[in-house]
Design a protein around this motif. Structure first.
Motif, PDB file in Angstrom:
ATOM      1  N   SER A  15      -8.521   6.980  37.290  1.00  0.00           N
ATOM      2  CA  SER A  15      -8.256   6.246  36.060  1.00  0.00           C
ATOM      3  C   SER A  15      -7.906   7.247  34.966  1.00  0.00           C
ATOM      4  CB  SER A  15      -9.445   5.386  35.660  1.00  0.00           C
ATOM      5  OG  SER A  15     -10.421   6.175  35.074  1.00  0.00           O
ATOM      6  N   GLY A  16      -7.125   6.799  34.025  1.00  0.00           N
ATOM      7  CA  GLY A  16      -6.700   7.680  32.948  1.00  0.00           C
ATOM      8  C   GLY A  16      -7.893   8.251  32.190  1.00  0.00           C
ATOM      9  N   GLU A  17      -8.925   7.446  32.063  1.00  0.00           N
ATOM     10  CA  GLU A  17     -10.094   7.923  31.314  1.00  0.00           C
ATOM     11  C   GLU A  17     -10.724   9.153  31.968  1.00  0.00           C
ATOM     12  OE1 GLU A  17     -12.563   4.543  30.776  1.00  0.00           O
ATOM     13  OE2 GLU A  17     -11.320   3.768  29.150  1.00  0.00           O
ATOM     14  N   GLY A  56      -3.710   4.833  33.116  1.00  0.00           N
ATOM     15  CA  GLY A  56      -3.207   5.255  31.806  1.00  0.00           C
ATOM     16  C   GLY A  56      -4.138   4.913  30.659  1.00  0.00           C
ATOM     17  N   GLY A  57      -5.336   4.461  31.004  1.00  0.00           N
ATOM     18  CA  GLY A  57      -6.259   3.941  29.991  1.00  0.00           C
ATOM     19  C   GLY A  57      -6.705   4.961  28.945  1.00  0.00           C
ATOM     20  N   ASN A  58      -6.497   6.252  29.213  1.00  0.00           N
ATOM     21  CA  ASN A  58      -6.820   7.288  28.221  1.00  0.00           C
ATOM     22  C   ASN A  58      -5.788   7.314  27.087  1.00  0.00           C
ATOM     23  OD1 ASN A  58      -4.977   8.104  30.246  1.00  0.00           O
ATOM     24  ND2 ASN A  58      -5.177  10.224  29.622  1.00  0.00           N
ATOM     25  N   GLN A  74       5.044  -6.653  27.081  1.00  0.00           N
ATOM     26  CA  GLN A  74       5.506  -5.446  26.385  1.00  0.00           C
ATOM     27  C   GLN A  74       4.383  -4.412  26.291  1.00  0.00           C
ATOM     28  OE1 GLN A  74       8.618  -5.430  24.341  1.00  0.00           O
ATOM     29  NE2 GLN A  74       8.206  -3.896  22.783  1.00  0.00           N
ATOM     30  N   ALA A  75       3.192  -4.884  25.955  1.00  0.00           N
ATOM     31  CA  ALA A  75       2.046  -3.979  25.853  1.00  0.00           C
ATOM     32  C   ALA A  75       1.749  -3.340  27.214  1.00  0.00           C
ATOM     33  CB  ALA A  75       0.828  -4.749  25.338  1.00  0.00           C
ATOM     34  N   ASP A  76       1.911  -4.111  28.277  1.00  0.00           N
ATOM     35  CA  ASP A  76       1.688  -3.560  29.625  1.00  0.00           C
ATOM     36  C   ASP A  76       2.751  -2.522  29.982  1.00  0.00           C
ATOM     37  OD1 ASP A  76      -0.670  -4.817  30.289  1.00  0.00           O
ATOM     38  OD2 ASP A  76       0.307  -6.521  31.253  1.00  0.00           O
ATOM     39  N   GLN A  77       3.960  -2.730  29.514  1.00  0.00           N
ATOM     40  CA  GLN A  77       4.994  -1.721  29.784  1.00  0.00           C
ATOM     41  C   GLN A  77       4.634  -0.397  29.118  1.00  0.00           C
ATOM     42  OE1 GLN A  77       8.459  -3.977  28.614  1.00  0.00           O
ATOM     43  NE2 GLN A  77       8.878  -4.572  30.728  1.00  0.00           N
ATOM     44  N   MET A  78       4.035  -0.474  27.947  1.00  0.00           N
ATOM     45  CA  MET A  78       3.553   0.758  27.299  1.00  0.00           C
ATOM     46  C   MET A  78       2.483   1.423  28.175  1.00  0.00           C
ATOM     47  SD  MET A  78       3.292  -0.741  23.433  1.00  0.00           S
ATOM     48  CE  MET A  78       2.465   0.667  22.709  1.00  0.00           C
ATOM     49  N   GLY A  79       1.625   0.604  28.753  1.00  0.00           N
ATOM     50  CA  GLY A  79       0.585   1.140  29.644  1.00  0.00           C
ATOM     51  C   GLY A  79       1.179   1.833  30.854  1.00  0.00           C
ATOM     52  N   MET A  80       2.227   1.237  31.397  1.00  0.00           N
ATOM     53  CA  MET A  80       2.875   1.855  32.569  1.00  0.00           C
ATOM     54  C   MET A  80       3.448   3.214  32.202  1.00  0.00           C
ATOM     55  SD  MET A  80       4.746  -1.244  34.543  1.00  0.00           S
ATOM     56  CE  MET A  80       4.716  -2.707  33.547  1.00  0.00           C
ATOM     57  N   GLY A 135       3.425   4.615  37.144  1.00  0.00           N
ATOM     58  CA  GLY A 135       4.091   3.362  36.771  1.00  0.00           C
ATOM     59  C   GLY A 135       3.477   2.115  37.375  1.00  0.00           C
ATOM     60  N   GLY A 136       2.310   2.272  37.989  1.00  0.00           N
ATOM     61  CA  GLY A 136       1.636   1.112  38.576  1.00  0.00           C
ATOM     62  C   GLY A 136       2.536   0.429  39.577  1.00  0.00           C
ATOM     63  N   LEU A 137       2.577  -0.881  39.477  1.00  0.00           N
ATOM     64  CA  LEU A 137       3.462  -1.673  40.338  1.00  0.00           C
ATOM     65  C   LEU A 137       4.850  -1.787  39.728  1.00  0.00           C
ATOM     66  CD1 LEU A 137       1.242  -4.754  41.238  1.00  0.00           C
ATOM     67  CD2 LEU A 137       2.000  -2.975  42.803  1.00  0.00           C
ATOM     68  N   GLY A 138       4.967  -1.396  38.475  1.00  0.00           N
ATOM     69  CA  GLY A 138       6.223  -1.616  37.757  1.00  0.00           C
ATOM     70  C   GLY A 138       6.285  -3.006  37.144  1.00  0.00           C
ATOM     71  N   SER A 139       5.230  -3.761  37.293  1.00  0.00           N
ATOM     72  CA  SER A 139       5.187  -5.127  36.761  1.00  0.00           C
ATOM     73  C   SER A 139       4.007  -5.274  35.815  1.00  0.00           C
ATOM     74  CB  SER A 139       5.002  -6.141  37.889  1.00  0.00           C
ATOM     75  OG  SER A 139       6.030  -6.021  38.821  1.00  0.00           O
ATOM     76  N   PHE A 141       0.933  -7.351  33.736  1.00  0.00           N
ATOM     77  CA  PHE A 141      -0.174  -8.231  34.152  1.00  0.00           C
ATOM     78  C   PHE A 141      -0.964  -7.690  35.334  1.00  0.00           C
ATOM     79  CE2 PHE A 141       2.770 -10.921  31.840  1.00  0.00           C
ATOM     80  CZ  PHE A 141       1.934 -11.533  30.917  1.00  0.00           C
ATOM     81  N   PHE A 142      -0.812  -6.395  35.606  1.00  0.00           N
ATOM     82  CA  PHE A 142      -1.650  -5.750  36.623  1.00  0.00           C
ATOM     83  C   PHE A 142      -2.301  -4.530  36.006  1.00  0.00           C
ATOM     84  CE2 PHE A 142       1.387  -8.013  39.310  1.00  0.00           C
ATOM     85  CZ  PHE A 142       0.564  -8.535  40.291  1.00  0.00           C
ATOM     86  N   THR A 143      -3.305  -4.009  36.701  1.00  0.00           N
ATOM     87  CA  THR A 143      -3.786  -2.677  36.358  1.00  0.00           C
ATOM     88  C   THR A 143      -3.402  -1.769  37.520  1.00  0.00           C
ATOM     89  OG1 THR A 143      -5.915  -2.707  37.466  1.00  0.00           O
ATOM     90  CG2 THR A 143      -5.813  -3.750  35.282  1.00  0.00           C
ATOM     91  N   THR A 144      -3.749  -0.513  37.438  1.00  0.00           N
ATOM     92  CA  THR A 144      -3.359   0.408  38.511  1.00  0.00           C
ATOM     93  C   THR A 144      -4.269   0.310  39.735  1.00  0.00           C
ATOM     94  OG1 THR A 144      -4.535   2.133  37.294  1.00  0.00           O
ATOM     95  CG2 THR A 144      -2.157   2.061  37.036  1.00  0.00           C
ATOM     96  N   THR A 146      -4.447  -2.372  41.606  1.00  0.00           N
ATOM     97  CA  THR A 146      -3.685  -3.105  42.619  1.00  0.00           C
ATOM     98  C   THR A 146      -2.651  -2.212  43.307  1.00  0.00           C
ATOM     99  OG1 THR A 146      -4.149  -5.172  41.515  1.00  0.00           O
ATOM    100  CG2 THR A 146      -2.301  -5.182  43.041  1.00  0.00           C
ATOM    101  N   PRO A 147      -1.865  -1.414  42.560  1.00  0.00           N
ATOM    102  CA  PRO A 147      -0.988  -0.491  43.288  1.00  0.00           C
ATOM    103  C   PRO A 147      -1.757   0.515  44.144  1.00  0.00           C
ATOM    104  CG  PRO A 147      -0.801  -0.167  40.903  1.00  0.00           C
ATOM    105  CD  PRO A 147      -1.542  -1.440  41.129  1.00  0.00           C
ATOM    106  N   ALA A 148      -2.963   0.890  43.728  1.00  0.00           N
ATOM    107  CA  ALA A 148      -3.742   1.808  44.583  1.00  0.00           C
ATOM    108  C   ALA A 148      -3.954   1.159  45.951  1.00  0.00           C
ATOM    109  CB  ALA A 148      -5.075   2.148  43.920  1.00  0.00           C
TER     110      ALA A 148
END
Ligand code: UDP
Length: 242
Positions: A15-17, A56-58, A74-80, A135-139, A141-144, A146-148
């Protein structure tokens, strides 16, 4: 504990933290180097294929923006994008340690990272490179988490290792910071995690791991030697979800 590691290919979720160390925000160089050393040890001494999914939570989480009225997608894209920053930081320290790496991103940014291509990721792993998945899933409404889980299934990893930080060393019956009677579980089933709402990974990723018989180990990745111990089969470290 045998001589051979428990799994020969893993996805490590960081996790980013975990990158922020005691600062709590951004990237702490010393913490990043410590994490990189842990990865290099299992790659080079244990010959374990390691793909790292970084959070990316840090830097930013979509929920923060959404909570303040931003458009969630949009906010999630910033997270990615935040995960890409972390991925590049981790790549830099790994390569300073002499460990070849590739960053693959689910969000295309050709100047900075390869696109995520499953077969290519596997090929890198076979060549001994550490693959950092950004970049997670690239979508949205997910966190990282799920891509893990998803990438682990795709690249035929045998387990997801979820690295925690801030003194969390596994899955507890309740939140140990709130409830003094909380006890650490050595092993727990996917169903129990879901039914009891235990804080492991997102429910979406737990369901995915259950459906695909992917074990998860939740452990404190910020303690030196823990990653190796998990791979050595030291059951005292962390919690096994299966
Ligand atoms: N994110 C997303 N889709 C994904 C993965 C991540 O939209 O597939 C966004 C989401 O806003 C999330 C942020 O990226 O809050 C950072 O990821 P995460 O919360 O998993 O980071 P971590 O908690 O692991 O540091």
């Amino acid at each position: 504990m045998g001589d051979r590691p428990r799994w020969s290919r893993i996805v490590l979720k960081l996790s980013g933290e975990a990158f922020a160390g005691d600062i709590g925000y951004g990237i702490d160089g010393g913490t990043l180097r410590m994490l990189a050393n842990e990865i290099v040890e299992v790659r080079q001494s244990h010959q374990v294929d390691v793909a790292v999914v970084v959070g990316g939570g840090n830097i930013w989480r979509g929920q923060i923006g959404a909570g303040e009225g931003m458009d969630r997608a949009q906010a999630d894209q910033m997270g990615m994008l935040a995960t890409v920053i972390n991925a590049l930081g981790l790549q830099d320290v790994l390569e300073q340690l002499g460990q070849p790496t590739r960053v693959q991103s689910a969000v295309h940014m050709a100047q900075i990272a390869e696109p995520y291509i499953r077969r290519r990721a596997i090929r890198h792993l076979e060549k001994g490179r550490v693959v950092i998945l950004a970049g997670g899933l690239g979508s949205p409404f997910f966190t990282t988490d799920t891509p893990a889980a998803l990438r682990a299934a795709e690249i035929e990893a045998q387990a997801v290792l979820k690295g925690t930080h801030s003194g969390v060393d596994g899955v507890y019956t309740a939140d140990p910071k709130v409830d003094p009677t909380a006890t650490k579980l050595d092993q727990v089933s996917y169903m129990d995690v879901l039914n009891r709402g235990l804080n492991v990974m997102d429910p979406t990723s737990i369901t995915f791991c259950m459906d695909n018989s992917l074990p998860i180990v939740v452990f404190d990745v910020t303690q030196t030697g823990n990653l190796r111990r998990v791979l050595d089969g030291d059951h005292a470290i962390g919690t096994l979800v299966k």
